[in-house]
Scaffold this motif. Structure first.
Motif, PDB file in Angstrom:
ATOM      1  N   ARG A 190     -10.751  19.968 -79.367  1.00 16.17           N
ATOM      2  CA  ARG A 190     -10.692  18.769 -78.520  1.00 16.17           C
ATOM      3  C   ARG A 190     -10.491  17.489 -79.315  1.00 16.17           C
ATOM      4  N   THR A 191     -10.803  17.526 -80.594  1.00 20.00           N
ATOM      5  CA  THR A 191     -10.709  16.340 -81.443  1.00 20.00           C
ATOM      6  C   THR A 191     -10.031  16.715 -82.753  1.00 20.00           C
ATOM      7  N   ILE A 192      -9.648  15.716 -83.518  1.00 26.97           N
ATOM      8  CA  ILE A 192      -9.046  15.996 -84.812  1.00 26.97           C
ATOM      9  C   ILE A 192     -10.069  16.637 -85.745  1.00 26.97           C
ATOM     10  N   GLU A 193     -11.338  16.285 -85.576  1.00 28.73           N
ATOM     11  CA  GLU A 193     -12.390  16.928 -86.376  1.00 28.73           C
ATOM     12  C   GLU A 193     -12.484  18.413 -86.032  1.00 28.73           C
ATOM     13  N   ASP A 194     -12.356  18.740 -84.754  1.00 26.93           N
ATOM     14  CA  ASP A 194     -12.330  20.150 -84.354  1.00 26.93           C
ATOM     15  C   ASP A 194     -11.173  20.884 -85.016  1.00 26.93           C
ATOM     16  N   LEU A 195     -10.014  20.229 -85.047  1.00 22.27           N
ATOM     17  CA  LEU A 195      -8.841  20.864 -85.634  1.00 22.27           C
ATOM     18  C   LEU A 195      -9.043  21.139 -87.118  1.00 22.27           C
ATOM     19  N   VAL A 196      -9.545  20.154 -87.853  1.00 24.29           N
ATOM     20  CA  VAL A 196      -9.795  20.338 -89.278  1.00 24.29           C
ATOM     21  C   VAL A 196     -10.776  21.489 -89.497  1.00 24.29           C
ATOM     22  N   SER A 197     -11.835  21.509 -88.722  1.00 28.75           N
ATOM     23  CA  SER A 197     -12.839  22.560 -88.850  1.00 28.75           C
ATOM     24  C   SER A 197     -12.251  23.931 -88.538  1.00 28.75           C
ATOM     25  N   ALA A 198     -11.432  23.995 -87.486  1.00 24.90           N
ATOM     26  CA  ALA A 198     -10.834  25.273 -87.094  1.00 24.90           C
ATOM     27  C   ALA A 198      -9.884  25.792 -88.166  1.00 24.90           C
ATOM     28  N   LEU A 199      -9.060  24.923 -88.724  1.00 20.46           N
ATOM     29  CA  LEU A 199      -8.125  25.352 -89.762  1.00 20.46           C
ATOM     30  C   LEU A 199      -8.860  25.801 -91.019  1.00 20.46           C
ATOM     31  N   GLN A 200      -9.956  25.150 -91.313  1.00 21.15           N
ATOM     32  CA  GLN A 200     -10.737  25.539 -92.483  1.00 21.15           C
ATOM     33  C   GLN A 200     -11.478  26.860 -92.261  1.00 21.15           C
ATOM     34  N   GLY A 201     -11.861  27.115 -91.007  1.00 19.74           N
ATOM     35  CA  GLY A 201     -12.723  28.256 -90.732  1.00 19.74           C
ATOM     36  C   GLY A 201     -12.025  29.550 -90.382  1.00 19.74           C
ATOM     37  N   GLY A 202     -10.747  29.483 -90.018  1.00 18.99           N
ATOM     38  CA  GLY A 202     -10.036  30.690 -89.599  1.00 18.99           C
ATOM     39  C   GLY A 202     -10.127  30.900 -88.099  1.00 18.99           C
ATOM     40  N   GLY A 203      -9.596  32.023 -87.631  1.00 20.23           N
ATOM     41  CA  GLY A 203      -9.603  32.296 -86.202  1.00 20.23           C
ATOM     42  C   GLY A 203      -8.426  31.653 -85.487  1.00 20.23           C
ATOM     43  N   TYR A 204      -7.235  31.749 -86.059  1.00 14.40           N
ATOM     44  CA  TYR A 204      -6.025  31.216 -85.439  1.00 14.40           C
ATOM     45  C   TYR A 204      -4.829  32.020 -85.925  1.00 14.40           C
ATOM     46  N   ARG A 205      -3.729  31.895 -85.206  1.00 14.85           N
ATOM     47  CA  ARG A 205      -2.519  32.614 -85.592  1.00 14.85           C
ATOM     48  C   ARG A 205      -1.290  31.858 -85.097  1.00 14.85           C
ATOM     49  N   PRO A 206      -0.170  31.990 -85.796  1.00 15.87           N
ATOM     50  CA  PRO A 206       1.064  31.378 -85.307  1.00 15.87           C
ATOM     51  C   PRO A 206       1.609  32.159 -84.128  1.00 15.87           C
ATOM     52  N   ILE A 207       2.253  31.458 -83.221  1.00 12.29           N
ATOM     53  CA  ILE A 207       2.800  32.100 -82.028  1.00 12.29           C
ATOM     54  C   ILE A 207       4.191  31.546 -81.754  1.00 12.29           C
ATOM     55  N   ASP A 208       5.125  32.434 -81.409  1.00  9.58           N
ATOM     56  CA  ASP A 208       6.545  32.104 -81.274  1.00  9.58           C
ATOM     57  C   ASP A 208       6.966  32.285 -79.816  1.00  9.58           C
ATOM     58  N   PHE A 209       7.425  31.204 -79.198  1.00  8.82           N
ATOM     59  CA  PHE A 209       7.858  31.250 -77.804  1.00  8.82           C
ATOM     60  C   PHE A 209       9.380  31.255 -77.660  1.00  8.82           C
ATOM     61  N   ARG A 210      10.112  31.353 -78.744  1.00 14.04           N
ATOM     62  CA  ARG A 210      11.560  31.211 -78.667  1.00 14.04           C
ATOM     63  C   ARG A 210      12.223  32.342 -77.888  1.00 14.04           C
ATOM     64  N   GLU A 211      11.757  33.560 -78.074  1.00 13.10           N
ATOM     65  CA  GLU A 211      12.355  34.675 -77.344  1.00 13.10           C
ATOM     66  C   GLU A 211      12.090  34.549 -75.848  1.00 13.10           C
ATOM     67  N   ARG A 212      10.901  34.101 -75.494  1.00 11.42           N
ATOM     68  CA  ARG A 212      10.575  33.882 -74.088  1.00 11.42           C
ATOM     69  C   ARG A 212      11.483  32.824 -73.474  1.00 11.42           C
ATOM     70  N   LEU A 213      11.740  31.767 -74.213  1.00 14.05           N
ATOM     71  CA  LEU A 213      12.606  30.701 -73.712  1.00 14.05           C
ATOM     72  C   LEU A 213      14.055  31.177 -73.595  1.00 14.05           C
ATOM     73  N   ARG A 214      14.500  31.990 -74.566  1.00 23.34           N
ATOM     74  CA  ARG A 214      15.861  32.518 -74.513  1.00 23.34           C
ATOM     75  C   ARG A 214      16.056  33.443 -73.328  1.00 23.34           C
ATOM     76  N   SER A 215      15.036  34.236 -73.021  1.00 20.81           N
ATOM     77  CA  SER A 215      15.154  35.164 -71.891  1.00 20.81           C
ATOM     78  C   SER A 215      15.237  34.434 -70.565  1.00 20.81           C
ATOM     79  N   GLU A 216      14.572  33.272 -70.487  1.00 15.76           N
ATOM     80  CA  GLU A 216      14.662  32.462 -69.265  1.00 15.76           C
ATOM     81  C   GLU A 216      16.078  31.910 -69.091  1.00 15.76           C
ATOM     82  N   ALA A 217      16.675  31.504 -70.213  1.00 15.66           N
ATOM     83  CA  ALA A 217      18.020  30.930 -70.153  1.00 15.66           C
ATOM     84  C   ALA A 217      19.047  31.988 -69.784  1.00 15.66           C
TER      85      ALA A 217
END
Length: 217
Positions: A190-217
């Motif tokens: 919810r805040t930039i402090e949350d973001l810093v803490s989350a990036l330092q602590g783990g528990g995230y992953r990259p996610i790619d929406f490009r194929e989903r967008l291409r299929s819509e087109a």
């Protein structure tokens, strides 16, 4: 929670995208793009007076801010920018010392994370070919929406070799690119402090929406 951690508005010299246009696009693209918020990372600058709370309320999307700076090891995203960090480092300097920047930002309450590390010349992978690895890196941008074929794939070996966390961002400079790559967090941010803490602590992953967008087109 899904955030696009790497975006540029028309405050950056190479972008023509107003912040509100990004938000309109994301609202229009729901639920195809389930983005909860964006992080503005303007090139080589920090405006301490920028305030997007009215736009957050209007569109129901989180807007956080960071910066993209240039170092002797390539481009780096800085989150948790504060007065102490901007007093210590001149963001307009295109040769900031990464070995100093990364641990200092952490000590001053933020996090500095290399972006598009797979790009030739300006990416971290290229710099590691003839320079020693940097100390203090927690995470790198493993998925960048503006990278060319093969560049994101190159980052996977870097992550495996050094144990870095992996996040994603669109690197959008045009409205229609916002949210195409992003980061999914296990925790609420919810805040930039949350973001810093989350990036330092783990528990995230990259996610790619490009194929989903291409299929819509």
């Amino acid at each position: 929670m899904i955030l696009d951690l790497h975006t540029h508005s028309d405050a950056s010299e190479d972008s023509r995208a107003p912040v509100e246009s990004y938000l309109k696009w994301l609202v229009r693209k729901r639920p195809l793009l389930p983005i909860d918020g964006i992080v503005l990372t303007e090139h080589r600058q920090w405006n301490p007076h920028a305030d997007y709370r009215a736009l957050e309320d209007k569109y129901g999307l989180l807007i956080l801010r960071g910066a993209e700076v240039e170092t002797d090891y390539g481009h780096v995203l800085v989150y948790g920018v504060n007065d102490a960090i901007t007093r210590r480092f001149d963001f307009t300097n295109v040769r900031l010392p990464a070995a100093e920047l990364i641990p200092a930002v952490s000590a001053l309450g933020g996090i500095a994370a290399p972006c598009h590390p797979g790009r030739p010349t300006i990416g971290l992978c290229a710099h590691y070919e003839d320079k020693p690895p940097l100390e203090g890196i927690v995470a790198v941008e493993a998925l960048n929406g503006g990278s060319r074929r093969g560049e994101n794939e190159r980052v996977q070996q870097l992550i495996a070799d050094h144990g870095y966390g992996a996040f994603g961002g669109s690197d959008s400079h045009l409205v229609s690119f916002i949210g195409i790559c992003a980061t999914e967090f296990e925790c609420a941010v919810r805040t930039i402090e949350d973001l810093v803490s989350a990036l330092q602590g783990g528990g995230y992953r990259p996610i790619d929406f490009r194929e989903r967008l291409r299929s819509e087109a």
